[in-house]
Scaffold this motif. Structure first.
Motif, PDB file in Angstrom:
ATOM      1  N   ARG A  32      -1.832   8.147 -10.512  1.00 22.09           N
ATOM      2  CA  ARG A  32      -2.762   7.409 -11.171  1.00 22.09           C
ATOM      3  C   ARG A  32      -4.150   7.854 -11.678  1.00 22.09           C
ATOM      4  O   ARG A  32      -3.608   8.002 -12.921  1.00 22.09           O
ATOM      5  N   ALA A  68      -1.807   8.616  -3.563  1.00 24.48           N
ATOM      6  CA  ALA A  68      -1.820   7.369  -5.766  1.00 24.48           C
ATOM      7  C   ALA A  68      -3.028   7.289  -6.017  1.00 24.48           C
ATOM      8  O   ALA A  68      -2.889   7.917  -7.477  1.00 24.48           O
ATOM      9  N   ILE A  82      -8.865   1.164  -4.680  1.00 24.04           N
ATOM     10  CA  ILE A  82      -7.675   0.599  -4.437  1.00 24.04           C
ATOM     11  C   ILE A  82      -7.410   0.039  -3.344  1.00 24.04           C
ATOM     12  O   ILE A  82      -8.446   0.848  -2.266  1.00 24.04           O
ATOM     13  N   GLN A  91      -5.508  -4.042  -8.790  1.00 22.21           N
ATOM     14  CA  GLN A  91      -6.060  -3.566  -7.299  1.00 22.21           C
ATOM     15  C   GLN A  91      -7.935  -4.488  -6.702  1.00 22.21           C
ATOM     16  O   GLN A  91      -7.818  -4.894  -5.401  1.00 22.21           O
TER      17      GLN A  91
END
Length: 161
Positions: free
Chosen positions: A132, A128, A115, A147
């Motif tokens: 994810r 996140a 990320i 990303q």
């Protein structure tokens, strides 16, 4: 800028993957040295890479707050990026949570969680991570690639006008 100098300067933009810079300059030998132009050429080279090469780029990224960070073996870019998100100042419980998520994510997808951490804090990153990890493999592969491209853009913006 000649090819050797270009690769020396931009070879680390895509983590430990100088072949991206080499292919970008080969395809665009008269490339304008702006963040936008270099990013565009490098992203085109990245997207043209084989699935195995893309997976290699993903696998070249370190775990967030992982073993390399503890050992002090991150690239300078990764170290600064992780520190900007506070990942170098985790409590023992936070570190344990990151370690568990890193292990589960890598086991599930075969590459580390990636990320672009700029502007995010550890709580944003954990949220996140948790969201994810439930993705299917193809969705997460595509998300990780996006990303990586975002990280490259941020790194180039810091280097070039």
């Amino acid at each position: 800028m000649d090819k050797t100098a270009f690769i020396a300067r931009f070879g680390g933009i895509f983590e430990h993957s100088p072949f991206i810079a080499e292919r970008a300059i080969d395809a665009h030998p008269d490339l304008s040295l702006t963040a936008e132009a270099v990013h565009g050429a490098m992203v085109a080279a990245f997207r043209a890479a084989s699935h195995a090469e893309k997976l290699g780029v993903l696998r070249a990224h370190p775990d967030l707050a992982g073993r390399l960070a503890i050992a002090g073996d991150l690239t300078e870019d990764s170290k600064a990026e992780q520190a900007s998100a506070g990942l170098d100042r985790l409590t023992a419980d936070e570190h344990a949570r990151f370690t568990a998520l890193n292990d589960a994510y890598t086991s599930r997808f075969g590459f580390p969680f990636i990320i672009a951490v700029k502007g995010l804090g550890k709580d944003d990153i954990l949220a996140a991570f948790e969201a994810r990890i439930g993705n299917d493999a193809d969705t997460e592969f595509q998300t990780a690639l996006a990303q990586v491209e975002k990280i490259a853009r941020l790194r180039l913006t810091a280097l070039l006008p």
